[in-house]
Design an enzyme around this catalytic site. Structure first.
Site, PDB file in Angstrom:
ATOM      1  CB  THR A  66      21.895  17.823 -39.124  1.00 23.32           C
ATOM      2  OG1 THR A  66      23.258  17.989 -39.528  1.00 23.32           O
ATOM      3  CG2 THR A  66      21.803  16.659 -38.148  1.00 23.32           C
ATOM      4  CB  ALA A 205      15.131  26.845 -32.064  1.00 24.65           C
ATOM      5  NE  ARG A 207      24.363  23.588 -35.038  1.00 25.46           N
ATOM      6  CZ  ARG A 207      23.335  22.956 -35.565  1.00 25.46           C
ATOM      7  NH1 ARG A 207      22.122  23.120 -35.041  1.00 25.46           N
ATOM      8  NH2 ARG A 207      23.490  22.148 -36.601  1.00 25.46           N
ATOM      9  CD  GLU A 236      23.128  21.312 -27.521  1.00 26.75           C
ATOM     10  OE1 GLU A 236      23.254  20.372 -28.345  1.00 26.75           O
ATOM     11  OE2 GLU A 236      22.362  22.256 -27.724  1.00 26.75           O
ATOM     12  CG  HIS A 253      20.067  20.416 -30.231  1.00 26.29           C
ATOM     13  ND1 HIS A 253      21.408  20.691 -30.399  1.00 26.29           N
ATOM     14  CD2 HIS A 253      19.501  20.681 -31.430  1.00 26.29           C
ATOM     15  CE1 HIS A 253      21.640  21.079 -31.637  1.00 26.29           C
ATOM     16  NE2 HIS A 253      20.489  21.094 -32.278  1.00 26.29           N
TER      17      HIS A 253
END
EC number: 1.1.1.290
Length: 380
Positions: A66, A205, A207, A236, A253
């Site tokens: 990521t 978009a 965190r 989340e 997400h």
């Protein structure tokens, strides 16, 4: 060599099977027992990799497929002599596509001219920097806030307060950090959210905790003039359902979940692991990516830029489908919602990027060529 990996990392076997045994787990299920005998740990953003997780394990390399690193204990890695790698920029184009698709959708809903709005981009790194390039290629008015870059480079960066005062659209693209002069945790708190201009659009978009979700709910509830697009959420996979109900678009997400971006992230970690092991990186992503179903687009070079943007963006992505799937998942009890959030991400359908498109411009290209290049597409 034993590898423990998030089961949702794409192309695991293609890139890593020859290194040794791969033990796959759901990202949120990776615990101390799972890594007790691991040499290599491969994760995504859903797995917090802390000193406590790795204590007593033989893990020598941690790779996150990521763009962000807020889930990694980098200080702990340094103290323990553990090598780590992330995949900066791997999904940046996918996130930009998501933001552009959201803008086009909002413009359709609100009936506004996107060219007449002032845009504020907060965080001008891999994602934000590319978004700024596209917005400027469109000839739109853009302000950029990035305190670390301003300190390092100077330039025309503005303060967050100026963004709030002057911008009709604010798009957030910062990492998440709780400490330091440029901390971003609750960067938009209740005080700042109440400073949003009349009719402003807020897109997050980056965190979830960059925005105080409770405060955003309260402000949206009080001000019907505001519009919010959220792809990321505090807590989340649990989502503030009341907040989601007030957002014009909500997604689980997945802004950076393009097929290209996800597989690019795996490839970058493969290359980093090869470097760590002193081995040549012989596997190439281009040999593994499937051919895009929309490979080439022809446009009249005199086309209106917003129309051209709409053609290119809608050709690869429309956020309304993800919004509809997300809202259907917010039924049932809390446990069901959490499972549904992760299921939407695990089973996310293949989505390509504008960057993979070849674009033929008929006639004198002029400014439209600049837009195509800023989008990452290839002029042919």
């Amino acid at each position: 060599m034993r590898i423990v990996a998030d089961e949702n990392i794409p192309l695991l076997d293609a890139f890593f099977a020859h290194f040794g045994e791969i033990h796959r787990l759901p990202g949120r299920a990776i615990d101390r027992a799972a890594v007790a005998n691991a040499d290599i740990l491969l994760v995504r953003s859903v797995t917090p990799v802390t000193r406590e997780l790795l204590e007593g394990s033989p893990v020598r390399f941690v790779g996150t497929c990521t763009i962000g690193t807020d889930h990694l204990d980098l200080d702990g890695f340094q103290q323990a002599g553990i090598q780590w790698a992330s995949a900066p920029g791997c999904n940046a184009r996918g996130v930009v596509d998501y933001v552009l698709g959201s803008l086009l959708t909002l413009a359709e809903i609100e009936g506004v001219d996107l060219a007449q709005r002032t845009y504020g981009v907060v965080g001008a790194g891999q994602v934000g920097g590319r978004l700024v390039d596209v917005l400027k290629a469109l000839g739109w008015n853009v302000l950029v806030c990035d305190p670390p870059r301003k300190s390092a480079e100077g330039g025309d960066f503005v303060s967050l307060d100026e963004i709030l005062q002057r911008c009709d659209v604010i798009s957030l693209h910062t990492p998440l950090s709780k400490a330091g002069a440029s901390a971003t945790w609750h960067l938009l708190d209740e005080t700042r959210l109440r400073q949003l201009r009349q009719g402003a659009w807020l897109i997050n978009a980056s965190r979830g905790a960059v925005v105080d979700n409770t405060a955003l709910h309260d402000v949206l509830h009080e001000r019907e003039d505001l519009q919010a697009v959220l792809d990321v959420w505090e807590g989340e996979p649990q989502v503030n359902v009341a907040l989601a109900d007030l957002c014009v678009l909500g997604t689980p997400h997945i802004a950076g979940y393009s097929l290209d971006g996800r597989q690019r992230g795996t490839a970058q970690i493969y290359q980093a692991l090869c470097a760590f092991l002193g081995q040549p990186a012989v596997i190439k992503l281009d040999d593994l990516l499937p051919k895009p179903w929309l490979a080439q687009v022809s446009l009249d070079a005199s086309s209106d830029p917003v129309w051209a943007l709409n053609m290119l963006c809608r050709g690869v992505y429309d956020p309304r489908r993800d919004d509809a799937d997300f809202r259907r998942s917010l039924t049932g009890d809390t446990a069901s919602q959490r499972l549904a959030f992760d299921a939407l991400r695990k089973h996310y359908p293949p989505r390509r990027e504008i960057e993979g498109l070849k674009v033929r411009l008929e006639g004198e290209s002029g400014g439209l060529a600049q837009l195509v290049r800023a989008l990452g597409a290839v002029l042919v």
